[in-house]
Design a protein around this motif. Structure first.
Motif, PDB file in Angstrom:
ATOM      1  N   UNK A  79       0.812  -1.222   0.000  1.00  0.00           N
ATOM      2  CA  UNK A  79       0.000   0.000   0.000  1.00  0.00           C
ATOM      3  C   UNK A  79       0.849   1.276   0.000  1.00  0.00           C
ATOM      4  N   UNK A  80       1.782   1.404  -0.951  1.00  0.00           N
ATOM      5  CA  UNK A  80       2.653   2.579  -0.962  1.00  0.00           C
ATOM      6  C   UNK A  80       1.951   3.816  -1.531  1.00  0.00           C
ATOM      7  N   UNK A  81       2.488   4.958  -1.218  1.00  0.00           N
ATOM      8  CA  UNK A  81       2.081   6.193  -1.892  1.00  0.00           C
ATOM      9  C   UNK A  81       2.925   6.288  -3.147  1.00  0.00           C
ATOM     10  N   UNK A  82       2.285   6.473  -4.272  1.00  0.00           N
ATOM     11  CA  UNK A  82       3.026   6.572  -5.530  1.00  0.00           C
ATOM     12  C   UNK A  82       2.660   5.429  -6.457  1.00  0.00           C
ATOM     13  N   UNK A  83       3.575   5.064  -7.325  1.00  0.00           N
ATOM     14  CA  UNK A  83       3.323   4.070  -8.366  1.00  0.00           C
ATOM     15  C   UNK A  83       3.298   2.662  -7.798  1.00  0.00           C
ATOM     16  N   UNK A  84       2.294   1.885  -8.236  1.00  0.00           N
ATOM     17  CA  UNK A  84       2.129   0.509  -7.804  1.00  0.00           C
ATOM     18  C   UNK A  84       1.657  -0.325  -8.981  1.00  0.00           C
ATOM     19  N   UNK A  85       2.261  -1.484  -9.184  1.00  0.00           N
ATOM     20  CA  UNK A  85       1.808  -2.418 -10.214  1.00  0.00           C
ATOM     21  C   UNK A  85       0.600  -3.173  -9.659  1.00  0.00           C
ATOM     22  N   UNK A  86      -0.506  -3.171 -10.408  1.00  0.00           N
ATOM     23  CA  UNK A  86      -1.756  -3.760  -9.943  1.00  0.00           C
ATOM     24  C   UNK A  86      -2.313  -4.741 -10.967  1.00  0.00           C
TER      25      UNK A  86
ATOM     26  N   UNK B 208       0.659  -7.629 -19.941  1.00  0.00           N
ATOM     27  CA  UNK B 208       0.056  -8.927 -19.681  1.00  0.00           C
ATOM     28  C   UNK B 208       0.771  -9.637 -18.534  1.00  0.00           C
ATOM     29  N   UNK B 209       0.039 -10.420 -17.744  1.00  0.00           N
ATOM     30  CA  UNK B 209       0.685 -11.199 -16.687  1.00  0.00           C
ATOM     31  C   UNK B 209       1.706 -12.169 -17.275  1.00  0.00           C
ATOM     32  N   UNK B 210       2.701 -12.479 -16.505  1.00  0.00           N
ATOM     33  CA  UNK B 210       3.769 -13.411 -16.879  1.00  0.00           C
ATOM     34  C   UNK B 210       4.611 -12.909 -18.052  1.00  0.00           C
ATOM     35  N   UNK B 211       4.611 -11.605 -18.250  1.00  0.00           N
ATOM     36  CA  UNK B 211       5.506 -10.984 -19.229  1.00  0.00           C
ATOM     37  C   UNK B 211       6.418 -10.041 -18.465  1.00  0.00           C
ATOM     38  N   UNK B 212       7.390  -9.493 -19.150  1.00  0.00           N
ATOM     39  CA  UNK B 212       8.313  -8.579 -18.484  1.00  0.00           C
ATOM     40  C   UNK B 212       7.574  -7.325 -18.046  1.00  0.00           C
ATOM     41  N   UNK B 213       7.736  -6.990 -16.790  1.00  0.00           N
ATOM     42  CA  UNK B 213       7.079  -5.819 -16.223  1.00  0.00           C
ATOM     43  C   UNK B 213       7.809  -4.555 -16.640  1.00  0.00           C
ATOM     44  N   UNK B 214       7.083  -3.564 -17.189  1.00  0.00           N
ATOM     45  CA  UNK B 214       7.747  -2.285 -17.488  1.00  0.00           C
ATOM     46  C   UNK B 214       8.232  -1.636 -16.200  1.00  0.00           C
ATOM     47  N   UNK B 215       9.239  -0.794 -16.314  1.00  0.00           N
ATOM     48  CA  UNK B 215       9.747  -0.085 -15.140  1.00  0.00           C
ATOM     49  C   UNK B 215       8.678   0.856 -14.604  1.00  0.00           C
ATOM     50  N   UNK B 216       8.826   1.205 -13.349  1.00  0.00           N
ATOM     51  CA  UNK B 216       7.905   2.142 -12.718  1.00  0.00           C
ATOM     52  C   UNK B 216       7.817   3.409 -13.547  1.00  0.00           C
ATOM     53  N   UNK B 217       6.603   3.877 -13.830  1.00  0.00           N
ATOM     54  CA  UNK B 217       6.449   5.051 -14.696  1.00  0.00           C
ATOM     55  C   UNK B 217       6.690   6.375 -13.997  1.00  0.00           C
ATOM     56  N   UNK B 218       7.388   6.390 -12.902  1.00  0.00           N
ATOM     57  CA  UNK B 218       7.686   7.643 -12.236  1.00  0.00           C
ATOM     58  C   UNK B 218       8.416   8.628 -13.115  1.00  0.00           C
TER      59      UNK B 218
END
Length: 101
Positions: A47-54, A82-92
């Motif tokens: 539950x962070x403040x800011x960018x979170x992968x959901x 898509x799930x089980x693919x490479x996650x993009x970096x945080x969009x900060x």
């Protein structure tokens, strides 16, 4: 109102989606955990403040699950993937046009 980019259907109204959970949390073997550890897995999240992968599901559209980045403070939506693919970096560090700044 939020517009969420479904990787299968394109940009849609938030009312077509349901929130699933924080993305990237591995599902443990419930038989291998103590009750307190299982409860922690079910109920305790960062539950962070800011960018979170959901994780989200497009229940009123294609019915498929996908992940996306969302800012928990501003509700700005980042890239979907898509799930089980490479996650993009945080969009900060992503600007309004989706280009890295």
């Amino acid at each position: 109102m939020l517009y969420i980019p479904c990787p299968h259907c394109g940009l849609r109204n938030e009312t077509e989606f349901h929130y699933g959970a924080e993305a990237g949390v591995a599902y443990p073997d419930p038989n291998a955990l103590a009750d307190s550890d299982w409860a922690k897995y079910l109920h305790i999240r960062a539950n962070p403040k800011g960018w979170l992968a959901e994780r989200w599901v497009h229940f009123a559209g294609c019915g498929r699950w996908f992940n996306l980045w969302r800012n928990t403070v501003t509700h700005e939506i980042g890239p979907a993937y898509l799930p089980f693919t490479e996650q993009p970096k945080s969009p900060g560090n992503i600007g309004q046009e989706g280009q890295k700044v």
